[in-house]
Motif scaffolding. Structure first.
Motif, PDB file in Angstrom:
ATOM      1  N   ILE A   1      21.684 -24.891  -6.117  1.00  0.00           N
ATOM      2  CA  ILE A   1      22.540 -24.242  -5.116  1.00  0.00           C
ATOM      3  C   ILE A   1      21.872 -22.974  -4.589  1.00  0.00           C
ATOM      4  O   ILE A   1      22.145 -22.538  -3.469  1.00  0.00           O
ATOM      5  N   ASP A   2      20.932 -22.417  -5.351  1.00  0.00           N
ATOM      6  CA  ASP A   2      20.227 -21.194  -4.943  1.00  0.00           C
ATOM      7  C   ASP A   2      19.578 -21.350  -3.575  1.00  0.00           C
ATOM      8  O   ASP A   2      19.552 -20.411  -2.775  1.00  0.00           O
ATOM      9  N   PHE A   3      19.058 -22.538  -3.319  1.00  0.00           N
ATOM     10  CA  PHE A   3      18.393 -22.789  -2.034  1.00  0.00           C
ATOM     11  C   PHE A   3      19.333 -22.505  -0.875  1.00  0.00           C
ATOM     12  O   PHE A   3      18.983 -21.826   0.088  1.00  0.00           O
ATOM     13  N   TYR A   4      20.575 -22.992  -0.969  1.00  0.00           N
ATOM     14  CA  TYR A   4      21.510 -22.789   0.142  1.00  0.00           C
ATOM     15  C   TYR A   4      22.036 -21.362   0.190  1.00  0.00           C
ATOM     16  O   TYR A   4      22.357 -20.863   1.262  1.00  0.00           O
ATOM     17  N   ILE A   5      22.121 -20.700  -0.966  1.00  0.00           N
ATOM     18  CA  ILE A   5      22.532 -19.284  -0.947  1.00  0.00           C
ATOM     19  C   ILE A   5      21.491 -18.462  -0.206  1.00  0.00           C
ATOM     20  O   ILE A   5      21.826 -17.668   0.688  1.00  0.00           O
TER      21      ILE A   5
END
Lengths: 170, 109
Positions: B13-17
């Protein structure tokens, strides 16, 4: 090529076209790059299997709102020559402020992720029209109805503002 | 057709954050460096879309549809905002023949 590589390429293209929106001097080019950005964002929605939101994003944003922007831009007859410019100092200050905002946001969001990862429960059908329609017309039916009032207000406001009033001062 | 989401393929999810934070910051910087009022409205749309992207990412990640409903309502509000904002802009342009926000400064009473 696996899905992750595809997502990273899509994200890079999104950031690139978003940067072009604020960099390009010609406002028409800005609008077109913004449409491109919305298409890439829709690509990201499809990667997350949010099919309804992806379709609505293209129809509403790229199809309706951006066409409205383009129409107004053509109506106002702006050109590259009389494009207002800020001083170099203001641009530098804006870049510094943006960098600081980015750092603070990332630093603030970084710690919340450890908790989030533990309770993950993934489902692959939540983005489909059936699920969203069920939810929209049961749990969220009141906001849905109120949004129609908002649209009426916006429409009346736009018609009232757009009407050419009698010129008092010449 | 039901496809597997990207998170089921091991995407973090870090990628989208990070992606939506970058998009939001681009919108903020755009508001600060440009003086054409139309570009300013477009940068606001960009910021709203950054928030939408993060909402959909978290909604998919946690398997709850509510976030996507909120994205739908954000789109509704954005459409209304763009209509009214642009009609105010057209009216201001009729009177002062420019969309420079620096000159809008003179409107204060």
């Amino acid at each position: 090529m696996n899905l992750e590589t595809f997502a990273i390429i899509m994200g890079g293209l999104t950031i690139g076209s978003a940067l072009m929106v604020i960099i390009s001097k010609n406002p028409v080019k800005s609008v077109l790059f913004l449409v491109l950005t919305f298409f890439f964002i829709s690509g990201n929605y499809i990667l997350m299997n949010a099919q309804f939101i992806a379709a609505v994003n293209i129809i509403v944003y790229a199809g309706a709102i951006m066409v409205l922007f383009l129409f107004v831009l053509m109506l106002l007859n702006l050109s590259k020559e009389n494009e207002p410019k800020n001083s170099v100092f203001v641009k530098f200050a804006a870049l510094v402020a943006g960098g600081i905002l980015f750092t603070v946001l990332i630093a603030a969001l970084k710690d919340g992720l450890v908790i989030a990862a533990a309770t993950v429960d993934q489902s692959d059908t939540i983005g489909l029209v059936e699920n969203l329609g069920q939810l929209l017309f049961t749990k969220y039916v009141l906001p849905f109805e109120i949004s129609s009032v908002l649209f009426i207000a916006a429409m009346v406001g736009a018609v009232l503002l757009g009407k050419r009033e009698k010129q008092l001062i010449d | 057709m039901v496809l597997a989401t990207i998170f089921q393929n091991g995407m973090s999810i870090d990628f989208y954050i990070v992606l939506s934070t970058i998009l939001f910051v681009i919108g903020v910087v755009g508001v600060l460096i440009r003086r054409n009022a139309i570009i300013l409205l477009m940068c606001i749309e960009l910021m709203l879309n950054a928030v939408n992207l993060l909402m959909v990412a978290f909604s998919t990640y946690f398997g709850k549809s509510d976030g996507q409903i909120f994205v739908f309502f954000i789109m509704v509000v954005a459409a209304a905002e763009a209509t009214v904002g642009l009609s105010i802009l057209v009216m201001a342009y009729r009177n002062i023949r420019t969309t420079d926000v620096g000159i809008f400064n003179n409107l204060k009473g």
